[in-house]
Design an enzyme around this catalytic site. Sequence first.
Site, PDB file in Angstrom:
ATOM      1  N   GLU A 125      54.386 -11.292 -21.329  1.00  0.00           N
ATOM      2  CA  GLU A 125      53.516 -10.199 -21.793  1.00  0.00           C
ATOM      3  C   GLU A 125      54.342  -8.922 -21.841  1.00  0.00           C
ATOM      4  O   GLU A 125      55.007  -8.566 -20.879  1.00  0.00           O
ATOM      5  CB  GLU A 125      52.321 -10.046 -20.843  1.00  0.00           C
ATOM      6  CG  GLU A 125      51.450  -8.833 -21.099  1.00  0.00           C
ATOM      7  CD  GLU A 125      50.878  -8.778 -22.508  1.00  0.00           C
ATOM      8  OE1 GLU A 125      50.132  -9.692 -22.912  1.00  0.00           O
ATOM      9  OE2 GLU A 125      51.191  -7.800 -23.242  1.00  0.00           O
TER      10      GLU A 125
ATOM     11  N   GLY B 110      34.598   2.325 -41.733  1.00  0.00           N
ATOM     12  CA  GLY B 110      34.399   0.888 -41.500  1.00  0.00           C
ATOM     13  C   GLY B 110      33.150   0.631 -40.677  1.00  0.00           C
ATOM     14  O   GLY B 110      33.098   0.989 -39.498  1.00  0.00           O
TER      15      GLY B 110
ATOM     16  N   ALA C 159      37.230 -12.862 -28.604  1.00  0.00           N
ATOM     17  CA  ALA C 159      37.900 -13.185 -27.347  1.00  0.00           C
ATOM     18  C   ALA C 159      37.530 -14.587 -26.856  1.00  0.00           C
ATOM     19  O   ALA C 159      38.404 -15.385 -26.487  1.00  0.00           O
ATOM     20  CB  ALA C 159      37.523 -12.150 -26.295  1.00  0.00           C
TER      21      ALA C 159
ATOM     22  N   GLY D 271      46.194  -9.275 -19.709  1.00  0.00           N
ATOM     23  CA  GLY D 271      44.785  -9.194 -20.139  1.00  0.00           C
ATOM     24  C   GLY D 271      44.643  -8.891 -21.619  1.00  0.00           C
ATOM     25  O   GLY D 271      43.563  -9.059 -22.191  1.00  0.00           O
TER      26      GLY D 271
ATOM     27  N   HIS E  14       8.173 -16.660 -17.645  1.00  0.00           N
ATOM     28  CA  HIS E  14       7.419 -15.521 -18.161  1.00  0.00           C
ATOM     29  C   HIS E  14       7.410 -14.418 -17.125  1.00  0.00           C
ATOM     30  O   HIS E  14       7.169 -14.694 -15.953  1.00  0.00           O
ATOM     31  CB  HIS E  14       5.972 -15.957 -18.441  1.00  0.00           C
ATOM     32  CG  HIS E  14       5.101 -14.846 -18.912  1.00  0.00           C
ATOM     33  ND1 HIS E  14       5.246 -14.269 -20.157  1.00  0.00           N
ATOM     34  CD2 HIS E  14       4.080 -14.190 -18.299  1.00  0.00           C
ATOM     35  CE1 HIS E  14       4.337 -13.317 -20.294  1.00  0.00           C
ATOM     36  NE2 HIS E  14       3.617 -13.242 -19.187  1.00  0.00           N
TER      37      HIS E  14
ATOM     38  N   ASP F  16      43.778 -14.415 -32.583  1.00  0.00           N
ATOM     39  CA  ASP F  16      43.765 -13.529 -33.759  1.00  0.00           C
ATOM     40  C   ASP F  16      44.965 -13.713 -34.681  1.00  0.00           C
ATOM     41  O   ASP F  16      44.959 -13.203 -35.799  1.00  0.00           O
ATOM     42  CB  ASP F  16      43.729 -12.056 -33.308  1.00  0.00           C
ATOM     43  CG  ASP F  16      42.386 -11.664 -32.718  1.00  0.00           C
ATOM     44  OD1 ASP F  16      41.521 -12.545 -32.563  1.00  0.00           O
ATOM     45  OD2 ASP F  16      42.207 -10.475 -32.404  1.00  0.00           O
TER      46      ASP F  16
HETATM   47  P1  NAI Z   1      35.423  -5.798 -39.249  1.00  0.00           P
HETATM   48  O1  NAI Z   1      36.123  -6.692 -40.165  1.00  0.00           O
HETATM   49  O2  NAI Z   1      34.328  -6.296 -38.384  1.00  0.00           O
HETATM   50  O3  NAI Z   1      34.807  -4.568 -40.072  1.00  0.00           O
HETATM   51  C1  NAI Z   1      35.564  -3.723 -40.892  1.00  0.00           C
HETATM   52  C2  NAI Z   1      34.631  -3.051 -41.868  1.00  0.00           C
HETATM   53  O4  NAI Z   1      35.375  -2.071 -42.555  1.00  0.00           O
HETATM   54  C3  NAI Z   1      34.067  -4.008 -42.907  1.00  0.00           C
HETATM   55  O5  NAI Z   1      32.676  -3.836 -42.962  1.00  0.00           O
HETATM   56  C4  NAI Z   1      34.754  -3.570 -44.201  1.00  0.00           C
HETATM   57  O6  NAI Z   1      33.953  -3.738 -45.340  1.00  0.00           O
HETATM   58  C5  NAI Z   1      35.017  -2.094 -43.936  1.00  0.00           C
HETATM   59  N1  NAI Z   1      36.148  -1.507 -44.662  1.00  0.00           N
HETATM   60  C6  NAI Z   1      37.342  -2.067 -44.913  1.00  0.00           C
HETATM   61  N2  NAI Z   1      38.138  -1.176 -45.559  1.00  0.00           N
HETATM   62  C7  NAI Z   1      37.423  -0.022 -45.675  1.00  0.00           C
HETATM   63  C8  NAI Z   1      37.688   1.264 -46.228  1.00  0.00           C
HETATM   64  N3  NAI Z   1      38.881   1.575 -46.744  1.00  0.00           N
HETATM   65  N4  NAI Z   1      36.710   2.204 -46.193  1.00  0.00           N
HETATM   66  C9  NAI Z   1      35.497   1.908 -45.633  1.00  0.00           C
HETATM   67  N5  NAI Z   1      35.204   0.710 -45.093  1.00  0.00           N
HETATM   68  C10 NAI Z   1      36.147  -0.242 -45.110  1.00  0.00           C
HETATM   69  O7  NAI Z   1      36.578  -5.093 -38.403  1.00  0.00           O
HETATM   70  P2  NAI Z   1      36.520  -4.264 -37.057  1.00  0.00           P
HETATM   71  O8  NAI Z   1      35.181  -3.669 -36.853  1.00  0.00           O
HETATM   72  O9  NAI Z   1      37.689  -3.363 -37.132  1.00  0.00           O
HETATM   73  O10 NAI Z   1      36.748  -5.374 -35.947  1.00  0.00           O
HETATM   74  C11 NAI Z   1      37.930  -6.175 -35.964  1.00  0.00           C
HETATM   75  C12 NAI Z   1      37.676  -7.527 -35.374  1.00  0.00           C
HETATM   76  O11 NAI Z   1      37.439  -7.439 -33.997  1.00  0.00           O
HETATM   77  C13 NAI Z   1      36.485  -8.212 -36.007  1.00  0.00           C
HETATM   78  O12 NAI Z   1      36.827  -9.510 -36.356  1.00  0.00           O
HETATM   79  C14 NAI Z   1      35.460  -8.206 -34.929  1.00  0.00           C
HETATM   80  O13 NAI Z   1      34.594  -9.333 -34.988  1.00  0.00           O
HETATM   81  C15 NAI Z   1      36.299  -8.199 -33.661  1.00  0.00           C
HETATM   82  N6  NAI Z   1      35.544  -7.542 -32.613  1.00  0.00           N
HETATM   83  C16 NAI Z   1      34.546  -8.214 -31.986  1.00  0.00           C
HETATM   84  C17 NAI Z   1      33.760  -7.573 -31.059  1.00  0.00           C
HETATM   85  C18 NAI Z   1      32.629  -8.304 -30.422  1.00  0.00           C
HETATM   86  O14 NAI Z   1      32.605  -9.519 -30.449  1.00  0.00           O
HETATM   87  N7  NAI Z   1      31.633  -7.613 -29.864  1.00  0.00           N
HETATM   88  C19 NAI Z   1      33.977  -6.181 -30.681  1.00  0.00           C
HETATM   89  C20 NAI Z   1      35.015  -5.567 -31.434  1.00  0.00           C
HETATM   90  C21 NAI Z   1      35.758  -6.246 -32.356  1.00  0.00           C
END
Ligand code: NAI
Length: 472
Positions: free
Chosen positions: A34, A180, A319, A39, A443, A311
């Site tokens: 790492e 985004g 994760a 982590g 419930h 990833d």
């Molecule tokens: P994302 O792929 O979920 O969303 C990116 C968004 O940005 C999309 O809706 C896209 O249409 C938009 N976009 C792209 N280029 C753009 C532009 N130039 N202008 C405006 N909008 C634009 O990516 P995000 O939110 O950065 O997350 C990355 C990864 O991390 C995802 O795969 C997500 O699932 C994962 N993640 C998961 C979490 C969880 O499970 N709770 C928490 C945080 C991230």
Amino acid sequence: MQENYELIVIGSGPGGYVAAIKAAKLGKRTAIIEKRDIGGTCLNRGCIPTKTLIHTTHYLQKAKVMEQAGISFTDIKLDYDKLGQRKDEVVSKIRVGIEGLLKANGVTIYQGSAKIVDNNRICVKTEDGETEIKTENILIATGSIPAMPNIEGLGLNNVVTSDDLLTGEIKQFKKLLIIGGGVIGLEFASIYNDMGCEVEIIEAMDRILPNMDQEISRSIAMGFRRKGITIHTKAKVDKIIEGGSFGLICEYTEKDTRKTVDAQGVLVSVGRRPNIEGLFDENIRPKMDGYHIKVDDDFRTSIPTIYAIGDVIPGRQLAHLASAQGIVAVERIYDKSPSIDLDVIPSCIYIDPEVASVGLDEKEAINLGYQVKVGKYPMLGNSKTLLSMGERGFIKLVCDETDGRLLGAELLCERATDIIGELAMAISKKFTYKDIATIIRPHPTYEEGITEAAQDIEKEAIHMMPKNVLLK
Ligand code: NAI
């Protein structure tokens, strides 16, 4: 220190450290390398710090709601230093725990930067110099980093990524513009809105969360707008410059009209890309699938001794998926059958109310040729939601019309992230909506909404008004 291993894992995020512990439990001489903190992103700059912040800032909203129940809080203060300290304490406590687990399982930890030299050799660069270590197999789990779009002004002060917002002190803004409307964008919109910051989201597609069930994304957008968050869709940022009332001006095009918005901070959250820069020596390069490392069903790259998970490979960036892939990859390296069903992948968004989904949504199922039956229960009819002053939401189950098998579920409700597991199990075990409805759920609980949604498929939900009936 041994310098000849059976497995070396590169990257100690939830994919890498879990894989290393699994291999050690199988009795393999295992090392993990790492270059930053143990982590990975999830623990240090991702899931854990974000959810720690969300957990705390949501109390600010809840405090307002509690007035309806007779408890008034006056002069509520948010101590940003304490908020930041607690985030760091939680992260460091978990990190110490993971380091302890790695060591207790006999995994050797190398703190340094790994470069794969050939099929069986890795060069580790540390502050003290370079060491070469040998191994039978290599597992790449180096994760991802924020993707940066081609927008002028991204280098300006206060133009940040989630990494910047989650490392060190809490950054305070009067107004945050989020580029985004994906998962990261929405979770930060929720945190900063809770903290009293003005939030605007700019999303390129025609709706936020464009890859999710339409009804979920529409409902979240409505909820966000109610909380004062502004959402622009079909909008693209052209450039960011210094100036305006808050220090930054963002020029963007929304549905062919050029506009500007002032902001103090700009969060860039338009996706993440594999973190593999400098990982391979120039003579060795596995086959790629776009920016990702190509792997087969056993997570083996085009180089037979090298595997990859999480990833860095094509697919969802989650994760818990990386951890599951780590376990299965190790099992496949040592000719064991996979102990985890990798086809059923729950995903969650930690906003208020929470969002969780698993399997196919209605549109995806129809596009795949299924005839579907859908059951849906509005959670404002759920006692636990009412008594806990929860927000409006629903539980939706999508089933195969021919045999009743659950194909997918979408939840927008309190604790959705804690109850989605039961529906993942139902899909994996091929349960039907009738199977789901046979279970007695306590419930009052949010889970009772699952029973109602399953019953709704035959229009038998007890706590739902029959349609087309007028009350006298
Ligand atoms: P994302 O792929 O979920 O969303 C990116 C968004 O940005 C999309 O809706 C896209 O249409 C938009 N976009 C792209 N280029 C753009 C532009 N130039 N202008 C405006 N909008 C634009 O990516 P995000 O939110 O950065 O997350 C990355 C990864 O991390 C995802 O795969 C997500 O699932 C994962 N993640 C998961 C979490 C969880 O499970 N709770 C928490 C945080 C991230």
